[in-house]
Motif scaffolding. Sequence first.
Motif, PDB file in Angstrom:
ATOM      1  N   GLU A  37      -2.893  16.251   1.179  1.00 49.30           N
ATOM      2  CA  GLU A  37      -3.693  15.041   1.397  1.00 49.30           C
ATOM      3  C   GLU A  37      -2.999  13.807   0.816  1.00 49.30           C
ATOM      4  O   GLU A  37      -2.998  12.741   1.446  1.00 49.30           O
ATOM      5  N   LEU A  38      -2.428  13.939  -0.364  1.00 47.42           N
ATOM      6  CA  LEU A  38      -1.714  12.828  -0.985  1.00 47.42           C
ATOM      7  C   LEU A  38      -0.492  12.446  -0.149  1.00 47.42           C
ATOM      8  O   LEU A  38      -0.227  11.259   0.075  1.00 47.42           O
ATOM      9  N   GLU A  91       0.554   7.876   6.051  1.00 48.45           N
ATOM     10  CA  GLU A  91      -0.302   6.920   6.754  1.00 48.45           C
ATOM     11  C   GLU A  91      -0.006   5.494   6.322  1.00 48.45           C
ATOM     12  O   GLU A  91      -0.154   4.553   7.108  1.00 48.45           O
ATOM     13  N   ALA A  92       0.422   5.327   5.084  1.00 46.90           N
ATOM     14  CA  ALA A  92       0.769   4.002   4.566  1.00 46.90           C
ATOM     15  C   ALA A  92       2.186   3.588   4.976  1.00 46.90           C
ATOM     16  O   ALA A  92       2.624   2.490   4.642  1.00 46.90           O
ATOM     17  N   LYS A 120      -1.634  10.601   2.935  1.00 47.46           N
ATOM     18  CA  LYS A 120      -1.975   9.205   2.624  1.00 47.46           C
ATOM     19  C   LYS A 120      -0.716   8.351   2.537  1.00 47.46           C
ATOM     20  O   LYS A 120      -0.686   7.212   3.014  1.00 47.46           O
ATOM     21  N   HIS A 158       0.850  -1.207   0.000  1.00 51.32           N
ATOM     22  CA  HIS A 158       0.000   0.000   0.000  1.00 51.32           C
ATOM     23  C   HIS A 158       0.884   1.254   0.000  1.00 51.32           C
ATOM     24  O   HIS A 158       0.591   2.219  -0.714  1.00 51.32           O
ATOM     25  N   GLN A 190       0.984   4.283  -2.875  1.00 55.98           N
ATOM     26  CA  GLN A 190       0.880   5.722  -2.584  1.00 55.98           C
ATOM     27  C   GLN A 190       2.075   6.483  -3.166  1.00 55.98           C
ATOM     28  O   GLN A 190       1.913   7.565  -3.731  1.00 55.98           O
TER      29      GLN A 190
END
Length: 188
Positions: free
Chosen positions: A116-117, A123-124, A120, A94, A98
Amino acid sequence: MPHIPLDENLPGITGLLNFRQDTALPIRQLTQILLRGESTLSEGERELIATVTSFGNQCKFCTAAHTAAADALLGEHETAEMVKHDPENAPVSHKMKQLLEVARRVQADARTVSPELVAKAREAGATDMELHDTVLIAALFCLYNKYVDGLASVTPTEPAFYDRLANILKNNGYLPSPNRYASLNETK
């Protein structure tokens, strides 16, 4: 036909680097650091970043070369094809999905790499260094793709050529060496 006189035995970026060796050395050194230097991303994963960037830029030489290099490093042929054509279902982590999306955004319009990207990707599990290197690899390959296509460098069509080039890149990296490409145009 290339726009400048190039050694016909050195297709793609190899002929361009040979044409102007004083600019070739820093290009090769930066590529070596980013694609073969120390990193928490594998060499194969970094080649995937080069692959999706080149594919997005429709640079046939660089797409074929780095797809073959990724295949050689990953030991299979499915992953590189899937990250180009079906990234959501590609057999990568994941985090890598990303980071590849970050690379695609850099390739298409770097201003679309949004907070935001980046969140993400973090977060991954992506680190700041992985984000940095993904953006730099993608930006660098945008330059390479335009360099190759802007001077209409020779682009071989036979897959065996790219397999030979991939083995050179896998085994020797990107730094210059004597007779580096001696086996490149051998027929097998």
